[in-house]
Design a protein around this motif. Structure first.
Motif, PDB file in Angstrom:
ATOM      1  N   PRO A   1       0.688  -1.400   0.168  1.00  0.00           N
ATOM      2  CA  PRO A   1       0.034  -0.078  -0.225  1.00  0.00           C
ATOM      3  C   PRO A   1       1.171   1.505  -0.379  1.00  0.00           C
ATOM      4  CG  PRO A   1      -0.392  -1.413   2.368  1.00  0.00           C
ATOM      5  CD  PRO A   1       0.507  -1.679   1.491  1.00  0.00           C
ATOM      6  N   SER A   2      -0.140   2.147  -0.446  1.00  0.00           N
ATOM      7  CA  SER A   2       1.025   3.345  -0.136  1.00  0.00           C
ATOM      8  C   SER A   2       1.103   4.094   0.904  1.00  0.00           C
ATOM      9  CB  SER A   2       0.402   5.000  -1.169  1.00  0.00           C
ATOM     10  OG  SER A   2      -1.039   4.726  -0.828  1.00  0.00           O
ATOM     11  N   VAL A   3       2.396   4.675   0.973  1.00  0.00           N
ATOM     12  CA  VAL A   3       2.803   5.503   2.268  1.00  0.00           C
ATOM     13  C   VAL A   3       1.693   6.326   3.348  1.00  0.00           C
ATOM     14  CG1 VAL A   3       4.062   7.126   3.056  1.00  0.00           C
ATOM     15  CG2 VAL A   3       5.397   5.279   1.783  1.00  0.00           C
ATOM     16  N   PRO A   4       0.944   7.039   1.962  1.00  0.00           N
ATOM     17  CA  PRO A   4      -0.153   8.347   2.748  1.00  0.00           C
ATOM     18  C   PRO A   4      -1.117   7.272   3.002  1.00  0.00           C
ATOM     19  CG  PRO A   4       0.135   8.957   0.240  1.00  0.00           C
ATOM     20  CD  PRO A   4       1.178   7.725   0.518  1.00  0.00           C
ATOM     21  N   LYS A   5      -1.946   5.903   2.650  1.00  0.00           N
ATOM     22  CA  LYS A   5      -2.583   4.968   3.095  1.00  0.00           C
ATOM     23  C   LYS A   5      -2.448   4.187   4.802  1.00  0.00           C
ATOM     24  CE  LYS A   5      -5.791   1.297   1.703  1.00  0.00           C
ATOM     25  NZ  LYS A   5      -6.017   0.824   2.771  1.00  0.00           N
ATOM     26  N   VAL A   6      -0.880   3.732   4.378  1.00  0.00           N
ATOM     27  CA  VAL A   6      -0.578   3.563   5.588  1.00  0.00           C
ATOM     28  C   VAL A   6      -0.439   4.128   6.603  1.00  0.00           C
ATOM     29  CG1 VAL A   6       2.115   2.626   6.598  1.00  0.00           C
ATOM     30  CG2 VAL A   6       1.040   1.522   4.263  1.00  0.00           C
ATOM     31  N   PHE A   7       0.051   5.694   6.349  1.00  0.00           N
ATOM     32  CA  PHE A   7       0.092   6.482   7.490  1.00  0.00           C
ATOM     33  C   PHE A   7      -1.837   7.027   7.924  1.00  0.00           C
ATOM     34  CE2 PHE A   7      -0.582  11.050   8.510  1.00  0.00           C
ATOM     35  CZ  PHE A   7       0.194  11.311   9.813  1.00  0.00           C
ATOM     36  N   PHE A   8      -2.824   7.242   7.300  1.00  0.00           N
ATOM     37  CA  PHE A   8      -3.988   7.024   7.100  1.00  0.00           C
ATOM     38  C   PHE A   8      -4.218   5.554   7.888  1.00  0.00           C
ATOM     39  CE2 PHE A   8      -8.717   6.705   6.665  1.00  0.00           C
ATOM     40  CZ  PHE A   8      -8.454   7.742   6.829  1.00  0.00           C
ATOM     41  N   ASP A   9      -4.246   4.779   8.004  1.00  0.00           N
ATOM     42  CA  ASP A   9      -4.398   3.476   8.541  1.00  0.00           C
ATOM     43  C   ASP A   9      -3.306   3.594   9.909  1.00  0.00           C
ATOM     44  OD1 ASP A   9      -5.805   2.835   6.550  1.00  0.00           O
ATOM     45  OD2 ASP A   9      -4.390   1.340   5.593  1.00  0.00           O
ATOM     46  N   THR A  10      -2.712   3.806  10.336  1.00  0.00           N
ATOM     47  CA  THR A  10      -2.008   3.594  11.113  1.00  0.00           C
ATOM     48  C   THR A  10      -1.970   4.295  12.981  1.00  0.00           C
ATOM     49  OG1 THR A  10       0.347   4.013  10.234  1.00  0.00           O
ATOM     50  CG2 THR A  10      -0.032   1.464  10.688  1.00  0.00           C
TER      51      THR A  10
ATOM     52  N   GLY B   1     -14.542   7.108  20.779  1.00  0.00           N
ATOM     53  CA  GLY B   1     -15.188   6.039  21.719  1.00  0.00           C
ATOM     54  C   GLY B   1     -15.554   6.706  23.437  1.00  0.00           C
ATOM     55  N   GLY B   2     -14.501   7.960  23.051  1.00  0.00           N
ATOM     56  CA  GLY B   2     -14.187   8.775  24.571  1.00  0.00           C
ATOM     57  C   GLY B   2     -15.420   9.400  24.791  1.00  0.00           C
ATOM     58  N   CYS B   3     -16.248   9.727  23.357  1.00  0.00           N
ATOM     59  CA  CYS B   3     -17.264  10.617  23.268  1.00  0.00           C
ATOM     60  C   CYS B   3     -18.082  10.041  23.543  1.00  0.00           C
ATOM     61  CB  CYS B   3     -17.473  11.181  22.044  1.00  0.00           C
ATOM     62  SG  CYS B   3     -15.663  13.363  21.442  1.00  0.00           S
ATOM     63  N   GLU B   4     -18.596   8.263  23.652  1.00  0.00           N
ATOM     64  CA  GLU B   4     -19.399   7.555  23.719  1.00  0.00           C
ATOM     65  C   GLU B   4     -19.842   7.763  25.142  1.00  0.00           C
ATOM     66  OE1 GLU B   4     -20.572   3.345  22.802  1.00  0.00           O
ATOM     67  OE2 GLU B   4     -19.357   4.187  21.283  1.00  0.00           O
ATOM     68  N   VAL B   5     -18.762   7.761  25.680  1.00  0.00           N
ATOM     69  CA  VAL B   5     -18.411   7.305  27.674  1.00  0.00           C
ATOM     70  C   VAL B   5     -18.786   8.657  28.075  1.00  0.00           C
ATOM     71  CG1 VAL B   5     -16.759   6.664  29.244  1.00  0.00           C
ATOM     72  CG2 VAL B   5     -17.047   4.989  27.000  1.00  0.00           C
ATOM     73  N   ALA B   6     -18.488   9.522  27.442  1.00  0.00           N
ATOM     74  CA  ALA B   6     -18.567  10.724  28.205  1.00  0.00           C
ATOM     75  C   ALA B   6     -19.945  11.317  28.467  1.00  0.00           C
ATOM     76  CB  ALA B   6     -18.100  11.721  27.672  1.00  0.00           C
TER      77      ALA B   6
ATOM     78  N   ILE C   1      -4.344   7.466  11.810  1.00  0.00           N
ATOM     79  CA  ILE C   1      -5.304   9.081  11.812  1.00  0.00           C
ATOM     80  C   ILE C   1      -6.868   7.999  12.191  1.00  0.00           C
ATOM     81  CG2 ILE C   1      -6.628   9.685  10.034  1.00  0.00           C
ATOM     82  CD1 ILE C   1      -3.968  11.696  11.089  1.00  0.00           C
ATOM     83  N   VAL C   2      -7.098   6.835  11.597  1.00  0.00           N
ATOM     84  CA  VAL C   2      -7.882   6.214  11.842  1.00  0.00           C
ATOM     85  C   VAL C   2      -7.859   5.403  13.313  1.00  0.00           C
ATOM     86  CG1 VAL C   2      -9.185   3.774  12.077  1.00  0.00           C
ATOM     87  CG2 VAL C   2      -8.163   4.827  10.145  1.00  0.00           C
ATOM     88  N   PRO C   3      -7.126   4.764  14.028  1.00  0.00           N
ATOM     89  CA  PRO C   3      -6.983   4.953  15.824  1.00  0.00           C
ATOM     90  C   PRO C   3      -7.080   5.944  16.480  1.00  0.00           C
ATOM     91  CG  PRO C   3      -5.123   3.822  14.524  1.00  0.00           C
ATOM     92  CD  PRO C   3      -6.067   4.663  13.891  1.00  0.00           C
ATOM     93  N   ILE C   4      -6.733   7.351  16.402  1.00  0.00           N
ATOM     94  CA  ILE C   4      -7.117   8.391  17.018  1.00  0.00           C
ATOM     95  C   ILE C   4      -8.518   8.795  16.517  1.00  0.00           C
ATOM     96  CG2 ILE C   4      -6.928  10.944  17.001  1.00  0.00           C
ATOM     97  CD1 ILE C   4      -3.957  10.544  15.972  1.00  0.00           C
ATOM     98  N   ALA C   5      -8.946   8.125  15.318  1.00  0.00           N
ATOM     99  CA  ALA C   5     -10.453   8.880  15.351  1.00  0.00           C
ATOM    100  C   ALA C   5     -11.753   8.279  16.109  1.00  0.00           C
ATOM    101  CB  ALA C   5     -10.650   8.897  13.580  1.00  0.00           C
TER     102      ALA C   5
END
Length: 93
Positions: free
Chosen positions: A15-24, A35-40, A26-30
């Protein structure tokens, strides 16, 4: 798509470097933020003894009212401040 005899011998492209960065990154942070908003939201709803949707409706209502207030305020400032108006260039005779 036809599968040839060398199908299992070919390695897929990396996979391309931007896709790997996004998947590793951005997605976990989002996902953690969601999840934090849901718990709050759940904790607040239990503490206030109301349904979570009521809290979401309040929040969206306040956001909408504030946006409407800001747009009204900007409109009033433009109306009272003459520097925002366009000036017409008059020709000298």
């Amino acid at each position: 798509m036809l599968i040839g005899p060398d199908y299992l011998l070919k390695k897929p492209e990396r996979p391309s470097v931007p896709k790997v960065f996004f998947d590793t990154q951005i997605v976990p942070i989002a996902a953690n933020l969601a999840g934090g908003c849901e718990v709050a939201l759940d904790r607040t709803a239990r503490r206030l003894r109301v349904r979570p949707m009521v809290i979401v409706a309040w929040a969206l209502g306040l956001a909408g009212m504030s946006l409407a207030g800001l747009s009204t305020l900007r409109r009033e400032r433009r109306r009272t401040n003459p520097s925002h108006r366009r000036t017409t260039i008059t020709s000298r005779d």
